[in-house]
Write a protein that holds these residues in place. Structure first.
Motif, PDB file in Angstrom:
ATOM      1  N   GLN A   4       0.831  -1.211   0.000  1.00 44.36           N
ATOM      2  CA  GLN A   4       0.000   0.000   0.000  1.00 44.36           C
ATOM      3  C   GLN A   4       0.857   1.250   0.000  1.00 44.36           C
ATOM      4  O   GLN A   4       0.547   2.242  -0.673  1.00 44.36           O
ATOM      5  N   ILE A   5       1.959   1.215   0.764  1.00 42.21           N
ATOM      6  CA  ILE A   5       2.847   2.388   0.814  1.00 42.21           C
ATOM      7  C   ILE A   5       3.471   2.639  -0.553  1.00 42.21           C
ATOM      8  O   ILE A   5       3.548   3.782  -1.028  1.00 42.21           O
ATOM      9  N   SER A   6       3.919   1.563  -1.214  1.00 43.00           N
ATOM     10  CA  SER A   6       4.553   1.734  -2.523  1.00 43.00           C
ATOM     11  C   SER A   6       3.557   2.237  -3.565  1.00 43.00           C
ATOM     12  O   SER A   6       3.907   3.047  -4.425  1.00 43.00           O
ATOM     13  N   LEU A   7       2.304   1.759  -3.507  1.00 41.74           N
ATOM     14  CA  LEU A   7       1.289   2.267  -4.428  1.00 41.74           C
ATOM     15  C   LEU A   7       1.035   3.741  -4.216  1.00 41.74           C
ATOM     16  O   LEU A   7       0.876   4.521  -5.158  1.00 41.74           O
ATOM     17  N   LEU A   8       0.996   4.154  -2.956  1.00 37.05           N
ATOM     18  CA  LEU A   8       0.792   5.560  -2.640  1.00 37.05           C
ATOM     19  C   LEU A   8       1.934   6.406  -3.162  1.00 37.05           C
ATOM     20  O   LEU A   8       1.720   7.495  -3.723  1.00 37.05           O
ATOM     21  N   LEU A   9       3.148   5.916  -3.010  1.00 34.67           N
ATOM     22  CA  LEU A   9       4.309   6.655  -3.507  1.00 34.67           C
ATOM     23  C   LEU A   9       4.257   6.791  -5.026  1.00 34.67           C
ATOM     24  O   LEU A   9       4.619   7.835  -5.583  1.00 34.67           O
ATOM     25  N   ALA A  10       3.824   5.737  -5.711  1.00 33.47           N
ATOM     26  CA  ALA A  10       3.740   5.793  -7.170  1.00 33.47           C
ATOM     27  C   ALA A  10       2.736   6.844  -7.625  1.00 33.47           C
ATOM     28  O   ALA A  10       2.964   7.582  -8.577  1.00 33.47           O
ATOM     29  N   ILE A  11       1.611   6.905  -6.899  1.00 35.52           N
ATOM     30  CA  ILE A  11       0.602   7.918  -7.234  1.00 35.52           C
ATOM     31  C   ILE A  11       1.144   9.317  -6.995  1.00 35.52           C
ATOM     32  O   ILE A  11       0.924  10.247  -7.772  1.00 35.52           O
ATOM     33  N   SER A 171       6.773   2.440 -16.957  1.00 39.06           N
ATOM     34  CA  SER A 171       7.628   3.218 -16.052  1.00 39.06           C
ATOM     35  C   SER A 171       7.038   3.279 -14.652  1.00 39.06           C
ATOM     36  O   SER A 171       7.767   3.217 -13.653  1.00 39.06           O
ATOM     37  N   GLY A 172       5.705   3.387 -14.559  1.00 43.35           N
ATOM     38  CA  GLY A 172       5.064   3.414 -13.249  1.00 43.35           C
ATOM     39  C   GLY A 172       5.221   2.101 -12.508  1.00 43.35           C
ATOM     40  O   GLY A 172       5.485   2.088 -11.292  1.00 43.35           O
ATOM     41  N   GLU A 173       5.060   0.980 -13.233  1.00 41.51           N
ATOM     42  CA  GLU A 173       5.244  -0.326 -12.612  1.00 41.51           C
ATOM     43  C   GLU A 173       6.694  -0.507 -12.147  1.00 41.51           C
ATOM     44  O   GLU A 173       6.957  -1.039 -11.062  1.00 41.51           O
ATOM     45  N   ARG A 174       7.618  -0.057 -12.971  1.00 44.27           N
ATOM     46  CA  ARG A 174       9.033  -0.183 -12.604  1.00 44.27           C
ATOM     47  C   ARG A 174       9.348   0.702 -11.394  1.00 44.27           C
ATOM     48  O   ARG A 174      10.134   0.331 -10.518  1.00 44.27           O
ATOM     49  N   MET A 175       8.712   1.869 -11.334  1.00 43.72           N
ATOM     50  CA  MET A 175       8.914   2.757 -10.197  1.00 43.72           C
ATOM     51  C   MET A 175       8.389   2.099  -8.919  1.00 43.72           C
ATOM     52  O   MET A 175       9.041   2.161  -7.849  1.00 43.72           O
ATOM     53  N   LYS A 222      16.461   8.447 -11.378  1.00 44.26           N
ATOM     54  CA  LYS A 222      16.480   8.439 -12.844  1.00 44.26           C
ATOM     55  C   LYS A 222      15.157   7.941 -13.404  1.00 44.26           C
ATOM     56  O   LYS A 222      14.607   8.520 -14.351  1.00 44.26           O
ATOM     57  N   THR A 223      14.645   6.882 -12.803  1.00 44.35           N
ATOM     58  CA  THR A 223      13.367   6.328 -13.273  1.00 44.35           C
ATOM     59  C   THR A 223      12.230   7.311 -13.053  1.00 44.35           C
ATOM     60  O   THR A 223      11.314   7.429 -13.877  1.00 44.35           O
ATOM     61  N   GLN A 224      12.290   8.040 -11.955  1.00 44.48           N
ATOM     62  CA  GLN A 224      11.250   9.029 -11.669  1.00 44.48           C
ATOM     63  C   GLN A 224      11.258  10.140 -12.721  1.00 44.48           C
ATOM     64  O   GLN A 224      10.207  10.567 -13.183  1.00 44.48           O
ATOM     65  N   ASP A 250      -5.619   2.289 -16.367  1.00 46.48           N
ATOM     66  CA  ASP A 250      -5.390   0.936 -16.875  1.00 46.48           C
ATOM     67  C   ASP A 250      -4.237   0.272 -16.119  1.00 46.48           C
ATOM     68  O   ASP A 250      -3.351   0.947 -15.586  1.00 46.48           O
ATOM     69  N   ARG A 251      -4.258  -1.050 -16.095  1.00 45.80           N
ATOM     70  CA  ARG A 251      -3.186  -1.824 -15.474  1.00 45.80           C
ATOM     71  C   ARG A 251      -2.563  -2.734 -16.529  1.00 45.80           C
ATOM     72  O   ARG A 251      -3.240  -3.209 -17.444  1.00 45.80           O
TER      73      ARG A 251
END
Length: 456
Positions: A4-11, A171-175, A222-224, A250-251
């Motif tokens: 959940q934390i990683s998903l929040l960070l991606a958003i 890129s989002g998935e990799r992040m 870099k990825t960000q 989309d996923r």
């Protein structure tokens, strides 16, 4: 919890720019919605549609040539140097007047009044013109060509938006995965530091993990940045303002690849807009040939004129309605072409060559489409094979990293083994997402090749 934390960070990464710009609400977009928005707002497409509307107006312009043409004129002027004509002196000779003009001489006489005026209304109606009838058909065909050109541009925009959208997703998935790696490696570093403090591990073990963590954080940065660039490219392809934050809905796991499109048999070339465009161009070439040949036919017009004219040596004379003389005319005019120096003959030769080249273009286009279909099918097949292999490699690398960590924590493995496993895992992750992106791009290319990228 970590998920959940990683998903929040991606958003937050996707929407970070919006908070700096007054916390603007992000626009939620699926791929279909992104393409729809681009088709409505992309500036280049709007310009193409303007050309299409211009083509429709051209049809009206040509049709107007067959409608009655009416115009009116009002002319009033001062002949400040009145034109004179010569009359033989024989007409003016008076035998009883020795000063009268003598036979054999010419006397200048003024016939033009000082002031003249004319009011006229004229009309003409085209009764028959072969070029006009063919021109109407050609104008409608040209409108169809313009519409198909717009469709071709829409397909290109859909392709560009799809590829940009998938780039942001990957890129989002990799992040998100990098965030998980950092959390895992940071935990391992903390545990190794505790082991070092208790004299179980060496400082070298701690330093190696710290280097790994630092490298991972640099890769995250870099990825960000690449993610932000991918998002900006998507906005550009959509015609969306760069300041508008977006959130993709989309996923990757929901992306469907239609395997039935691989190596299609008995492909209908009409599904490709390029083939349809060439068919319309052939129709135009045929109409152009007919139009030139129709130039040998006569043209028939109906003409009519009605008006008044007046003349006087005083200006007030042409302002009095009683001095105006009425006149009128109605008739037909037939224009028959006789000889034009073989101009139309050579125009017909050129038009026939253009038509022949257009027909030859079909075979070249069919061969090109066949090659493109085969190439796109092979690329997608290879990309899916590579993706399967990289997915398996990723699973193996994750398992190896997990086992290496357990062995190190239980004192039966080395720290170097853990660092090596982590390095291999990151490489496997990079290869996996690169393979995933290649597969998605190959999917878009195949859909474009089969003419199914943008459904009507």
């Amino acid at each position: 919890m970590k998920k959940q934390i990683s998903l929040l960070l991606a958003i937050l990464v996707l929407c970070g720019a919006s908070f700096a710009q007054g916390q603007q609400e992000p626009m939620r977009l699926s791929l279909e919605e992104s393409i729809k928005y681009a088709l409505q707002n992309r500036a280049s497409l709007q310009a193409t549609r303007n050309e299409e509307r211009s083509a429709k107006a051209r049809v009206g312009e040509i049709r107007a040539m067959g409608l009655p043409q009416i115009d009116a004129t009002l002319d009033a002027g001062d002949n400040f140097i009145q034109q004179q004509s010569f009359l033989p002196g024989d007409f003016l000779n008076d035998p009883d007047d020795p000063n009268s003009p003598q036979p054999g001489t010419f006397v200048p006489i003024t016939f033009t009044p000082a002031y003249t005026s004319n009011i006229n209304i004229g009309a003409s109606q085209l009764l028959f013109d072969g070029s006009y009838l063919i021109g109407l058909k050609a104008a409608k065909t040209y409108t169809e060509l313009s519409r198909k050109t717009t469709t071709q541009s829409e397909i290109e925009v859909a392709e560009q938006v799809s590829k940009a959208y998938y780039s942001v997703l990957v890129s989002g998935e990799r992040m998100e995965l990098l965030e998980q790696n950092i959390v895992r490696l940071d935990t391992l570093l903390f545990q190794t530091q505790v082991m070092f403090d208790n004299g179980v591990a060496e400082k070298l073990d701690v330093d190696r993990l710290r280097v790994q963590l630092n490298n991972l954080k640099v890769e995250q940065q870099k990825t960000q940045r690449l993610l932000q660039l991918s998002e900006n490219l998507l906005k550009f392809q959509m015609g969306l303002p760069q300041k508008q934050p977006v959130l993709l809905t989309d996923r990757l796991e929901e992306v469907d690849i239609d395997m039935s499109q691989l190596h299609p048999q008995n492909f209908d070339y009409g599904n490709r807009i390029e083939y349809s465009l060439l068919e319309t161009q052939q129709n135009l070439a045929e109409l152009d040939l007919r139009n030139i040949k129709s130039g040998y036919l006569p043209k028939l017009y109906l003409n009519a004129r009605y008006g008044y004219n007046a003349a006087s040596n005083e200006f007030k004379g042409i302002t009095t309605t009683s001095n105006y003389l009425e006149y009128g005319y109605a008739g037909v005019q037939l224009r028959v072409p006789i000889f034009d120096g073989l101009r139309k003959h050579y125009q017909i030769q050129q038009s026939k060559i253009t038509l022949e080249n257009t027909k030859l273009g079909f075979e070249t286009l069919r061969q090109s489409i066949d090659l493109e279909l085969e190439q796109a099918s092979v690329e997608l097949t290879n990309a899916l094979d590579v993706l399967d292999a990289q997915e398996e490699n990723l699973a193996l690398a994750e398992d190896i990293a997990r086992v290496a960590k357990i062995k190190f924590q239980e004192g039966v493995g080395s720290n170097l083994e853990v660092v090596t496993a982590e390095t291999d895992l990151r490489e496997a992750q990079t290869n996996y997402y690169a393979a995933m992106y290649d597969a998605l791009i190959a999917k878009v290319n195949l859909e474009k090749a089969t003419g199914t990228l943008l459904a009507e």
